[in-house]
Structures are given as C-alpha cells and as structure tokens.
Write an enzyme that holds these catalytic residues in place. Structure first.
Site, PDB file in Angstrom:
ATOM      1  N   CYS A 172     108.171  15.191  25.717  1.00  0.00           N
ATOM      2  CA  CYS A 172     108.113  13.750  25.991  1.00  0.00           C
ATOM      3  C   CYS A 172     107.808  13.516  27.477  1.00  0.00           C
ATOM      4  O   CYS A 172     108.562  13.944  28.352  1.00  0.00           O
ATOM      5  CB  CYS A 172     109.438  13.104  25.622  1.00  0.00           C
ATOM      6  SG  CYS A 172     109.971  13.436  23.930  1.00  0.00           S
ATOM      7  N   CYS A 207     128.656   6.999  24.291  1.00  0.00           N
ATOM      8  CA  CYS A 207     127.439   7.529  23.707  1.00  0.00           C
ATOM      9  C   CYS A 207     127.317   9.011  24.055  1.00  0.00           C
ATOM     10  O   CYS A 207     127.212   9.360  25.232  1.00  0.00           O
ATOM     11  CB  CYS A 207     126.224   6.767  24.228  1.00  0.00           C
ATOM     12  SG  CYS A 207     126.331   4.988  23.921  1.00  0.00           S
ATOM     13  N   CYS A 257     110.441  12.190  30.165  1.00  0.00           N
ATOM     14  CA  CYS A 257     111.793  12.732  30.223  1.00  0.00           C
ATOM     15  C   CYS A 257     111.951  13.838  31.264  1.00  0.00           C
ATOM     16  O   CYS A 257     111.168  14.798  31.289  1.00  0.00           O
ATOM     17  CB  CYS A 257     112.204  13.240  28.848  1.00  0.00           C
ATOM     18  SG  CYS A 257     113.918  13.788  28.792  1.00  0.00           S
ATOM     19  N   CYS A 304     128.956   6.676  19.581  1.00  0.00           N
ATOM     20  CA  CYS A 304     127.566   6.736  19.130  1.00  0.00           C
ATOM     21  C   CYS A 304     127.021   8.116  19.488  1.00  0.00           C
ATOM     22  O   CYS A 304     127.224   8.590  20.603  1.00  0.00           O
ATOM     23  CB  CYS A 304     126.733   5.654  19.812  1.00  0.00           C
ATOM     24  SG  CYS A 304     124.963   5.674  19.387  1.00  0.00           S
ATOM     25  N   CYS A 323     114.955  21.159  27.325  1.00  0.00           N
ATOM     26  CA  CYS A 323     114.560  20.655  26.006  1.00  0.00           C
ATOM     27  C   CYS A 323     113.194  21.220  25.622  1.00  0.00           C
ATOM     28  O   CYS A 323     112.279  21.282  26.454  1.00  0.00           O
ATOM     29  CB  CYS A 323     114.499  19.134  26.024  1.00  0.00           C
ATOM     30  SG  CYS A 323     114.082  18.412  24.410  1.00  0.00           S
ATOM     31  N   ARG A 365     120.616  -4.158  24.715  1.00  0.00           N
ATOM     32  CA  ARG A 365     121.297  -3.427  25.784  1.00  0.00           C
ATOM     33  C   ARG A 365     120.347  -3.156  26.946  1.00  0.00           C
ATOM     34  O   ARG A 365     119.268  -2.608  26.757  1.00  0.00           O
ATOM     35  CB  ARG A 365     121.842  -2.102  25.244  1.00  0.00           C
ATOM     36  CG  ARG A 365     122.702  -1.343  26.255  1.00  0.00           C
ATOM     37  CD  ARG A 365     123.278  -0.077  25.634  1.00  0.00           C
ATOM     38  NE  ARG A 365     123.905  -0.395  24.371  1.00  0.00           N
ATOM     39  CZ  ARG A 365     123.891   0.402  23.311  1.00  0.00           C
ATOM     40  NH1 ARG A 365     123.290   1.567  23.358  1.00  0.00           N
ATOM     41  NH2 ARG A 365     124.485   0.028  22.198  1.00  0.00           N
ATOM     42  N   CYS A 404     121.030   2.423  16.158  1.00  0.00           N
ATOM     43  CA  CYS A 404     120.711   1.985  17.516  1.00  0.00           C
ATOM     44  C   CYS A 404     119.333   2.549  17.848  1.00  0.00           C
ATOM     45  O   CYS A 404     119.141   3.765  17.802  1.00  0.00           O
ATOM     46  CB  CYS A 404     121.769   2.518  18.477  1.00  0.00           C
ATOM     47  SG  CYS A 404     121.431   2.236  20.224  1.00  0.00           S
TER      48      CYS A 404
END
Length: 397
Positions: free
Chosen positions: A69, A109, A72, A142, A65, A272, A202
């Site tokens: 972040c 998801c 992550c 999702c 990626c 969740r 979400c």
C-alpha cells in the site's frame, strides 16, 4: 445557499444526496466555507448532539508488512524509520489500552500490520481482547487485522470484540494505483464478513493522495452502500520513505469540505476524524468537531499525534463534551438495528479508522479538482511515534 438548505433537509431525513450535490460541496469556495460547516453541523447535532467519542489506538505489531500500500509507512519496501516490533503480549496490550481509557477513550482499536491474521493470530488477539475487557469495564474493542478468512470474524466476536475496522481507502477505479498485492473487492469482502458475524463494521477512506473530487465521492457512496456504523476519515500523512512522500495536496479548508461532504452523505453514522488531522487541519481542528462526532485520542500507529491533554482541552473549548461510557454512540434506529440483527445487517439508511497498519490512501495520477488548494509541505509536523506500545516510554493519552 439553496444547495446547503437542500442538504440539511436531506440529512435530517437520512436521505441520500445526489452525486452532483456531493461534488458541489467539494467545489464550494473559501468564502462559503463557514456556511458549509454550519449546515453540516446541523446534521451532526441532529444525530449526535454535541458529544465527541474518543478512540485509542494500540499498535499490536508494527512494521514489516508484506503488502505494498503506497501510503503506508509499514509497507513492503518502506524506508520510513518507524518502530518495528512483533506481537505485544496480552498484558502489554492491555496496559497500553488502559492508558487510553484513563484519558477518556470509550473504544480501544487493536491494529496489527500484515495482509491478514492467521488462526493463531486470531487466538492471540482474542486473548488480548479478553484481557482488556477484564481490566477495563465497559470499554469497546475494535480489531483491525487486515483481510479476514471465513470464520475469523465470528471467533473475534466470540472473544468479545465489538467492531472490526477495514478501510476502503479510495475509489474502486483508482484502487489499483495504490495497492497491487490485494484488491478493492478483497476489502469489501472483509467488511461484509464483519457485518455477517454481528460485529459493528468500521470502514473509511484516506484523502490527499492526488485523487479527484469524483474519486472521493465514489468511495463515500460505496461506504454508504456497505453501511458501516463508523466511517474514519484519514488525511494522508506523507511519510518520508514511502511512495507518496511528496503528496501534499490538502489545505485545512479542503479537509473541512471533505468532512462536510462525508457528513451529508452519511448523516447518522459515526464519522471519525482520524490520522493526519494535526498535519493538515492544524489550528482549524476545532471547526472539524462541528462535522465529526469521533476522534482518536493521542498518538496513531506510527506517527505522534496531538497531546491527549490538548485534545481534551480542544473539545471543551469548542463547546463539546466527551461521550461517556454509559452513552450509546449511534442514533437509536441504528443501535437497535445492530442489537437486533446479531448478523450485522442494517437497514440501508446510512453509511457506515485510521491510517497506518493494515490499510490507507490513494496514489491515483488524476489531478485534484481544486489544484489551487495544494499546500506547502509541512514535514515538520510529521513525527514518528517513539513512545507508547512497543517502547519503554509512557504513551500519549
């Protein structure tokens, strides 16, 4: 406790607690913990009974990626030894999703690492959604693909997507401490795009990055204002090879207090229990079911979770039941608002994922209010995913 009686009354009326009340929940003692869980459990049962919704993650594209972040394992510069692969083909993703549905998952998801999808990526994911819906009648889908450009949420909805996940992760005030390649406002904008397209939004948070109690309350109140239908609560998985590898700031007791606070602030929303539950709640996971009404089944994006069979046994042993495909998750007033709006707009009555690809926690330099709660590092509980999507091994579901 007068505090808990007040919070229960407000939760049953969908009334927003004061910030002071929310902070007071996080400041309760271990001796008061079961009282806190019991109180928040009353609110949970009012809106969701004893049902537990199962969700299943499919990591469509793992690693590499360009975003930074800090939490992550898929971030730019990550040295975590995770699986790395490019886009799964629609039939591969559908096969992975079918394993989760067979295990009892009601929602699949679809997650992809990256800043956000190109139009070609949206086409690819749209074909995947269509394949999953064709082969799994009644399943919810999702998407979690990062920051959305204009028109992309509408295209995902037209392809059959039911929801879109994009977490705020931490408070606006500390967001710049964990990510520099995009802003908190970018994230808010994507959640609003999902709303406007008629997708069920979400959006959640990651706890355990060194944030203060005030930061936690800030992000949960921001979520309530955004009004997503589901709020995933992640607990930081400190992956070796990431900047937050040494952040072991959570105990099971603190995790339960955080979940209770979220339930009181977001009483009628699907809360969740997401990434990190096995690492930080450990044997206290069944107690969390009295606070949340939704969990992820099996593995996560880049880490392995509890065995799917153990998840189902835990739910049954704790006296809860898996929510069936024919049951509407949200309370009637929220489900009706989503169905009628078509534009994703809800009455501002309540507050609206998961750590890994496309978004996660905070690395603020503030000290947790309950600094004495810091637990020992349990690196033995952090297992990199080596099965399921992107491998030749059977998934955990």
């Amino acid at each position: 406790m007068d505090l808990l009686n007040t919070l229960v009354d407000k939760g049953l009326r969908r009334e927003l607690p004061s910030r002071e009340e929310a902070l007071a929940v996080l400041a309760t003692s271990d001796e008061e913990l079961l009282d806190v869980v019991a109180a928040a459990g009353k609110v949970r049962r009012q809106w969701f009974g004893r049902r537990v919704k199962l969700n299943y993650l499919v990591n469509l594209k793992s690693g590499l990626c360009p975003e930074d972040c800090s939490y992550c394992s898929q971030r730019l510069g990550s040295k975590a030894e995770i699986l790395k692969y490019t886009w799964l083909k629609p039939d591969e993703a559908s096969k992975a999703a079918a394993a989760g549905v067979a295990g009892g998952a009601k929602r699949v998801c679809l997650v992809a690492s990256g800043r956000g999808p190109t139009d070609r990526d949206v086409d690819r994911v749209s074909k995947t959604i269509e394949a999953i819906k064709e082969q799994n009648e009644g399943v919810e889908v999702c998407a979690c693909l990062g920051l959305l450009s204009d028109g992309q949420a509408e295209r995902l909805r037209a392809a059959g997507a039911d929801a879109y996940n994009h977490n705020l992760n931490t408070s606006e005030g500390t967001y710049g401490d964990i990510t520099t390649t995009h802003t908190y406002a970018d994230r808010v904008d994507t959640v609003q795009k999902a709303h406007s397209a008629g997708l069920s939004a979400c959006s959640g948070l990651i706890a355990g990055m060194g944030e203060s109690d005030e930061d936690l309350v800030d992000v949960v109140y921001a979520l309530r204002e955004l009004d997503p239908d589901s709020v995933p609560v992640n607990f930081l998985i400190p992956f070796e090879g990431t900047p937050l590898a040494k952040e072991w700031n959570l105990t099971p007791q603190r995790c339960l207090r955080i979940l209770a606070m979220v339930r009181f602030v977001c009483p009628d929303v699907e809360v969740r229990l997401a990434g990190g539950r096995e690492v930080h709640l450990r044997s206290m996971q069944p107690l969390a079911l009295h606070l949340v009404n939704s969990i992820f089944l099996g593995d996560y994006l880049t880490s392995e979770g509890q065995e799917g069979k153990a998840d189902l046994e835990m739910i049954a042993d704790a006296g809860f039941e898996v929510e069936g495909a024919g049951t509407t998750t949200l309370p009637e007033h929220r489900a009706d608002a989503l169905a009628a709006a078509g534009c994703g707009s809800h009455a501002q009555s309540g507050c609206g994922s998961h750590q890994g690809g496309g978004c996660g926690p905070c690395g603020s330099e503030s000290v947790p209010a309950a600094a004495a709660e810091v637990s020992e590092a349990r690196t033995d509980l952090v297992a990199v995913r080596r099965r399921g999507a992107g491998t030749d091994l059977a998934p955990n579901a």
